[in-house]
Design a protein around this motif. Structure first.
Motif, PDB file in Angstrom:
ATOM      1  N   HIS A 260      36.127  79.399  84.401  1.00 48.72           N
ATOM      2  CA  HIS A 260      35.061  79.720  84.966  1.00 48.72           C
ATOM      3  C   HIS A 260      35.246  79.299  86.328  1.00 48.72           C
ATOM      4  CE1 HIS A 260      30.852  80.377  86.498  1.00 48.72           C
ATOM      5  NE2 HIS A 260      30.919  81.502  85.668  1.00 48.72           N
ATOM      6  N   LEU A 261      34.778  79.875  87.534  1.00 51.58           N
ATOM      7  CA  LEU A 261      34.984  79.483  88.705  1.00 51.58           C
ATOM      8  C   LEU A 261      33.599  79.971  89.645  1.00 51.58           C
ATOM      9  CD1 LEU A 261      37.081  79.274  91.412  1.00 51.58           C
ATOM     10  CD2 LEU A 261      37.219  81.789  91.477  1.00 51.58           C
ATOM     11  N   TYR A 262      33.466  78.837  90.409  1.00 48.23           N
ATOM     12  CA  TYR A 262      32.666  78.967  91.696  1.00 48.23           C
ATOM     13  C   TYR A 262      33.294  78.405  92.688  1.00 48.23           C
ATOM     14  CZ  TYR A 262      28.311  78.480  94.689  1.00 48.23           C
ATOM     15  OH  TYR A 262      27.550  78.490  95.595  1.00 48.23           O
ATOM     16  N   SER A 263      33.878  79.299  93.734  1.00 51.66           N
ATOM     17  CA  SER A 263      34.715  79.051  94.656  1.00 51.66           C
ATOM     18  C   SER A 263      34.226  78.250  95.943  1.00 51.66           C
ATOM     19  CB  SER A 263      35.221  80.221  95.370  1.00 51.66           C
ATOM     20  OG  SER A 263      34.648  81.034  96.139  1.00 51.66           O
ATOM     21  N   MET A 264      34.923  77.445  96.638  1.00 49.40           N
ATOM     22  CA  MET A 264      34.589  76.653  97.848  1.00 49.40           C
ATOM     23  C   MET A 264      34.149  77.892  98.953  1.00 49.40           C
ATOM     24  SD  MET A 264      36.929  74.733 100.572  1.00 49.40           S
ATOM     25  CE  MET A 264      37.843  73.759  99.275  1.00 49.40           C
ATOM     26  N   LYS A 265      34.677  79.001  99.157  1.00 45.96           N
ATOM     27  CA  LYS A 265      34.294  80.061  99.885  1.00 45.96           C
ATOM     28  C   LYS A 265      32.945  80.516  99.618  1.00 45.96           C
ATOM     29  CE  LYS A 265      35.273  84.960 101.034  1.00 45.96           C
ATOM     30  NZ  LYS A 265      36.081  86.177 100.870  1.00 45.96           N
ATOM     31  N   GLN A 266      32.612  80.723  98.092  1.00 51.89           N
ATOM     32  CA  GLN A 266      31.269  81.237  97.908  1.00 51.89           C
ATOM     33  C   GLN A 266      30.061  79.902  98.398  1.00 51.89           C
ATOM     34  OE1 GLN A 266      30.756  82.798  93.976  1.00 51.89           O
ATOM     35  NE2 GLN A 266      28.418  83.003  94.362  1.00 51.89           N
ATOM     36  N   ALA A 267      30.266  78.994  97.976  1.00 50.13           N
ATOM     37  CA  ALA A 267      29.592  77.700  98.514  1.00 50.13           C
ATOM     38  C   ALA A 267      29.322  77.629  99.897  1.00 50.13           C
ATOM     39  CB  ALA A 267      30.007  76.377  97.714  1.00 50.13           C
ATOM     40  N   ILE A 268      30.446  77.763 100.465  1.00 47.22           N
ATOM     41  CA  ILE A 268      30.196  77.801 102.063  1.00 47.22           C
ATOM     42  C   ILE A 268      29.352  79.095 102.436  1.00 47.22           C
ATOM     43  CG2 ILE A 268      31.264  78.085 104.354  1.00 47.22           C
ATOM     44  CD1 ILE A 268      33.602  76.434 102.974  1.00 47.22           C
ATOM     45  N   GLU A 269      29.608  80.100 102.074  1.00 46.82           N
ATOM     46  CA  GLU A 269      29.106  81.315 102.344  1.00 46.82           C
ATOM     47  C   GLU A 269      27.581  81.500 101.864  1.00 46.82           C
ATOM     48  OE1 GLU A 269      31.039  84.712 101.467  1.00 46.82           O
ATOM     49  OE2 GLU A 269      32.737  84.427 103.015  1.00 46.82           O
ATOM     50  N   GLU A 270      27.261  80.850 100.805  1.00 48.28           N
ATOM     51  CA  GLU A 270      25.878  80.622 100.424  1.00 48.28           C
ATOM     52  C   GLU A 270      25.181  79.698 100.945  1.00 48.28           C
ATOM     53  OE1 GLU A 270      26.089  82.940  95.988  1.00 48.28           O
ATOM     54  OE2 GLU A 270      26.217  80.802  96.136  1.00 48.28           O
ATOM     55  N   GLY A 271      25.719  78.975 101.659  1.00 49.02           N
ATOM     56  CA  GLY A 271      25.092  77.614 102.383  1.00 49.02           C
ATOM     57  C   GLY A 271      24.843  76.394 101.639  1.00 49.02           C
ATOM     58  N   PHE A 272      25.506  76.334 100.409  1.00 48.40           N
ATOM     59  CA  PHE A 272      25.533  75.164  99.523  1.00 48.40           C
ATOM     60  C   PHE A 272      26.335  73.860 100.213  1.00 48.40           C
ATOM     61  CE2 PHE A 272      23.693  78.357  96.924  1.00 48.40           C
ATOM     62  CZ  PHE A 272      22.675  77.709  96.391  1.00 48.40           C
ATOM     63  N   ILE A 273      27.149  74.145 101.030  1.00 42.85           N
ATOM     64  CA  ILE A 273      28.162  73.282 101.592  1.00 42.85           C
ATOM     65  C   ILE A 273      28.637  73.971 102.948  1.00 42.85           C
ATOM     66  CG2 ILE A 273      29.020  72.093  99.581  1.00 42.85           C
ATOM     67  CD1 ILE A 273      31.549  73.860 100.017  1.00 42.85           C
ATOM     68  N   MET A 274      28.820  72.660 103.821  1.00 42.31           N
ATOM     69  CA  MET A 274      29.232  73.258 105.274  1.00 42.31           C
ATOM     70  C   MET A 274      30.806  73.477 105.186  1.00 42.31           C
ATOM     71  SD  MET A 274      26.379  72.543 106.749  1.00 42.31           S
ATOM     72  CE  MET A 274      26.942  72.765 108.541  1.00 42.31           C
ATOM     73  N   ASP A 275      31.320  74.318 106.191  1.00 40.16           N
ATOM     74  CA  ASP A 275      32.619  74.362 106.430  1.00 40.16           C
ATOM     75  C   ASP A 275      33.130  73.385 107.343  1.00 40.16           C
ATOM     76  OD1 ASP A 275      35.028  75.285 107.059  1.00 40.16           O
ATOM     77  OD2 ASP A 275      34.378  77.100 108.241  1.00 40.16           O
TER      78      ASP A 275
END
Length: 996
Positions: free
Chosen positions: A495-510
């Protein structure tokens, strides 16, 4: 003609729920605004599931008043305890207990419970007029379970000019949280929905309401994949609002928690799982239910995924999981966190989700004894550190037949070597442990009969253990050990929840959005007349380190960082922003700490710094003037090491200087800027820089200033983990035979040596003394090799041991000769002692840095591609050839370093600044100057007399270093006066502050 109206969107959702999910559509007049209930649905449910209990209540209250009294009682309990607690525990009224919901039973054995579960009544009301203050104000949709409201939703249609943002705004500005239906704890979620996107919140707080994305993700990023025959958001009502899943969410996922803010205020929050968490947990659990014990799962979830909650939910569901025969699949769920101090957040999260008190055991003291007792007692969930397992290996052999789920927090290669072999040895049943045979037999029989039992089609995976590994940055070994093999031979996460998705959804900073790199230009020169010879590569390494660690370089970089922090960082995050300086050594951490404190005092900055490093740093390793002094983290900070992270929360401390500490797992949302003075690469680069990615309501960006690494070198590892990571091919198990062939070629050992060792090692009656005896001859033969051959052999044998520990767990066959060689090598290599060449540290005393400059070389965002990140398999074994480090004159070494370091880029100003900096450092270190300045007897004017003599001595040294500057000082009186006075003040202040 197709109707694009919002009403049509609403109708489609309701019709789907009624048609496919068997919801009951109700009307506004069925809803009681005062009680916040659909009473008729409630009583229908109670009468159909608990008729006898209802009759008892009627007998006590009377037929004419029973409904009124029960509704009043229920309303008070709901207001006081909240819907979640009441649904899970039921309600009591004058000695009668009523369940208000029935969850799915764990087994099919209880038909009566199954029937009650099927009797749950789900209903929906459109345009619910919920408000007591404004009778005509309505919410688009409201979902009920047995007459109790649980979910509201506002819908928008972009074809009418409004989208999900308008729905969010409507909740924030036009939905009063004081209304009974909208009060915290009454409904579980408020969903803002349009045909493309879904956002939700569990707590309405007017304008400050926080809505989180509740989307599936698209192309590894935010959003939803386009649907060609339905709405993109149809998964919400088809999957999430499915009756079975909603009941599962209420039973196993929802959680009320107390959260403390920065000011220490505590507020209650309701945790509702995000889409990827629901998806991951339920996919893993269902796959386990179907396939049983003995599989591995890799969950690649980025930082910001809510991993602790995902692990907690999964553990609790696995603990209650039953197979088709209604048997409990696992005896115990063992959660391993790869940290020596038990992860408090993970432990508290799991225990907070504990439904039945006493089912969770956290092992944080008396580890071996308590772990053994917990498994023996059948504790359902046991939380430990990785290091706990080896303490209790033998005790666990006495628990035959038990089945385990091993959940690994942040799985990396540390899980795939000897420790992982120990974990498996702990957990396999007594009759499948290769080391426990009690019968006297040939060593070949012992290995074959025991190892073959755990050599299965699942690649040596014991049949009584399932592994569940969570990580954001899987390495190649991790992917091969725990990943899913695909038809083309590649390996991917389950299962995958990507770094890209986390950034775009606002759960982590770029963390790459503002990345500035610097190049260091410098020039060295010999400071002695002789031209001694040194090993070139060793001397180059020492001299480059000397430049980066010199007082002048540290001073220049510190000045740049402090200026940057004061002008760019300090006012970020509402004036609370912090920074971290990552250094390449403990000595450099101390050097920077001393210089930071010095410049902070000189410039009057209103903040302080902390330093973090392990052990003791000797003063002479910092600067010679500190010889005899020892530096420790606690000594420099003024409090115990254990308090460093907590103290960094305080406003006083704005910068933390670290050396191999706090670079992984450190969660500080106020961390805004990182200064990097260390070579970073691979997973280390991603994990270190990701310390900046924690979000904060007032945090809008991050910054990195990097003095060592090129932007392109940082981009490479981040692209590996930006979207999906995969291993391009499996490791070739035949590599083990290549290692074996290379080792045998040295003539250090033969089959007799291996068999003699194995006969003792694998025998239950073997003696430790005989193991050493079996190694005597191989050690002697190794000692007779040439020095380079000894080094080469030890390096190859170390590599073989490490690779076998990994490959033996993934190959689909077993070779007892390799197993014997592995055990033999594992012990032999520890007895092969090599004296390594002493580094010629004195070379740094024979050069001086004549010029130095920091030059900004790149600035801006580092852009990442959306290509999948590929991991290479374990590399092929090759010949280990030690490069010849020829003896080279110092002058030639200095010339080569200068050519490579861009000395031609330096200006005359750079050289003058460096020369004056060297003069200042020399005078600060001068013993006569130090004694005069430190004396309480001498006044400043007296010290200046001695200073004038020393200045003259230092000036004469410039004749060979920078004759032009020497002449200028000698011949231009006003210029000389300025230089002389400036240097005196700097030198005098530095020495007196040091002694004060």
């Amino acid at each position: 003609m197709t109707d694009p109206a919002e009403e049509k969107f609403e109708t489609d959702i309701v019709e789907s729920l009624v048609r496919d999910q068997k919801y009951i559509q109700r009307a506004n007049q069925d809803y009681n605004k005062e009680l916040c209930l659909d009473a008729d649905m409630l009583f229908d449910f109670i009468r159909s599931t608990q008729s006898e209990e209802w009759q008892k209540l009627k007998d006590r209250h009377g037929d004419d008043r029973v409904k009124e009294k029960f509704l009043n009682r229920l309303t008070k309990v709901l207001q006081k305890q909240g819907t979640l607690n009441v649904l899970r525990k039921g309600v009591k009224d004058t000695g009668c207990h009523f369940d208000l919901i029935y969850f799915k039973p764990e087994t099919a054995l209880n038909e009566a419970h199954q029937k009650k579960y099927r009797n749950n009544r789900f209903s929906i009301i459109r345009q619910l007029q919920y408000s007591r203050k404004n009778p005509h104000k309505s919410i688009d949709l409201c979902l009920f379970i047995n007459g109790i409201p649980i979910i509201t939703s506002e819908l928008k249609n972009p074809l009418n000019g409004q989208d999900v943002e308008n729905a969010i705004k409507q909740y924030r500005t036009n939905r009063d949280p004081a209304e009974p239906l909208l009060q915290f704890g009454r409904c579980f979620g408020h969903f803002a929905v349009d045909p493309h996107l879904v956002y939700m919140t569990t707590k309405l707080q007017d304008e400050s309401t926080v809505f989180l994305p509740f989307n599936r993700g698209y192309q590894y990023g935010a959003g939803n994949p386009p649907m060609y025959d339905d709405y993109d958001t149809s998964y919400l009502w088809q999957e999430i609002w499915n009756k079975d899943l909603l009941l599962d969410i209420i039973q196993n996922f929802l959680q009320i928690v107390d959260k403390k803010d920065e000011e220490g205020n505590i507020s209650r929050q309701l945790i509702f799982p995000r889409y990827h968490q629901l998806d991951a947990v339920n996919l893993v659990v269902e796959n386990t239910r179907i396939n049983g014990v003995g599989r591995k799962y890799l969950i690649q979830h980025s930082a910001g995924s809510g991993k602790s909650n995902s692990i907690a939910w999964m553990c609790n569901k696995l603990a209650g999981l039953h197979d088709e025969n209604n048997e409990n699949i696992f005896d115990s769920i063992i959660v391993i966190t790869d940290r020596r101090v038990l992860d408090e957040q993970l432990r508290n999260t799991i225990m907070a989700h504990e439904q039945v008190r006493g089912t969770v055991e956290a092992i944080d003291r008396d580890k071996s004894k308590r772990l053994a007792e917990a498994i023996e007692a059948g504790k359902k969930i046991i939380i430990v550190t990785l290091q706990t397992f080896p303490f209790a290996i033998e005790l666990f052999h006495k628990t035959p037949g038990k089945r385990f789920a091993v959940v690994i927090d942040e799985a990396h290669s540390s899980q795939t070597g000897n420790t992982a072999r120990d974990v498996r040895k702990v957990l396999v049943t007594e009759d499948t442990v290769e080391y426990e045979d009690e019968q006297v037999r040939d060593v070949e029989d012992t290995i074959n009969e025991n190892m073959d039992k755990i050599t299965t089609d699942l690649k040596l995976q014991p049949k009584n253990i399932s592994f569940y590994a969570f990580t954001a940055t899987p390495k190649n070994k991790t992917m091969e050990m725990f990943g899913e093999e695909q038809a083309d031979g590649t390996f991917e996460p389950f299962h995958l929840y990507s770094m890209k998705q986390a950034i775009e959804e606002g759960f982590i900073m770029d963390v790459l959005q503002n990345y500035t790199t610097y190049t260091t230009y410098f020039e060295l020169m010999k400071s002695i007349e002789d031209d001694p010879r040194y090993q070139k590569m060793a001397a180059k390494s020492l001299l480059k380190n000397y430049v980066g660690s010199s007082e002048y370089a540290i001073r220049q970089k510190t000045e740049l960082m402090l200026n940057h922090f004061a002008t760019n960082t300090i006012n970020r995050i509402d004036g609370k922003a912090k920074a971290m300086l990552v250094t390449g050594s403990r000595a450099n951490a101390v050097r920077y700490e001393l210089e930071f404190k010095k410049q902070i005092a000189e410039k009057g900055y209103p903040f302080d710094v902390l330093v973090a490093f392990s052990g003791v740093v000797q003063g002479e390793d910092v600067y010679k003037k500190y010889t005899g002094k020892e530096f420790t983290e606690s000594g420099e900070n003024g409090f115990p090491d254990s308090q460093t992270a907590e103290k960094f929360n305080e406003d006083e401390y704005r910068i933390m200087i670290v050396a191999n500490k706090f670079q992984t797992g450190f969660d500080q949302p106020l961390l805004h800027t990182m200064y990097v003075d260390k070579k970073l690469g691979g997973v280390d680069a991603v994990q270190t820089l990701s310390r900046l990615n924690r979000i904060h309501p007032d945090k809008s960006d991050t910054m990195v200033l990097d003095f060592v690494n090129e932007a392109e070198k940082i981009k490479e590892p981040f692209e590996r983990y930006h979207v999906k990571t995969k291993l391009i091919e499996a490791t070739d198990p035949n590599k083990l035979y290549d290692y074996e062939s290379q080792l045998r070629g040295f003539g250090v050992f033969d089959d007799t040596d291996i068999n003699n060792f194995a006969a003792e090692y694998f025998s239950s009656k073997g003696k430790q003394a005989n193991l050493y005896t079996a190694l005597h001859q191989p050690i002697r033969r190794w000692g007779e090799l040439e020095e380079d051959e000894r080094r080469d052999f030890k390096k190859k044998m170390t590599t073989f041991v490490r690779q076998y520990a990994f490959l033996s767990q993934i190959i689909s066959f077993f070779d007892d000769d390799l197993e014997k060689l592995y055990q033999f090598s594992r012990f032999l290599v520890k007895e092969l002692h090599i004296e390594y060449d002493r580094l010629p540290k004195e070379v740094t005393d024979k050069v001086k840095m004549s010029s130095f400059r920091l030059q900004e070389t790149s600035k801006g965002r580092i852009y990442l591609s959306d290509d999948e990140g590929n991991l290479e398999p374990v590399p092929e074994p090759g010949a280990t050839i030690k490069p010849v480090d020829e003896m080279t004159p110092l002058s030639e070494i200095v010339k080569e370093i200068n050519e490579a370091s861009g000395a031609e880029m330096l200006t005359d100003e750079d050289k003058v600044a460096q020369v004056l900096g060297n003069m200042q450092s020399n005078m600060i270190a001068n013993q006569r100057m130090r004694q005069a300045s430190a004396s309480e007897v001498n006044e400043k004017k007296d010290v200046k007399l001695i200073y004038n003599e020393i200045f003259g001595e230092e000036l004469n040294k410039l004749i060979d270093v920078n004759f032009e500057l020497f002449s200028k000082i000698k011949n231009e009186e006003e210029f000389a006066k300025i230089i002389k006075e400036k240097l005196f003040n700097n030198v005098y202040q530095a020495i007196t502050e040091e002694y004060s």
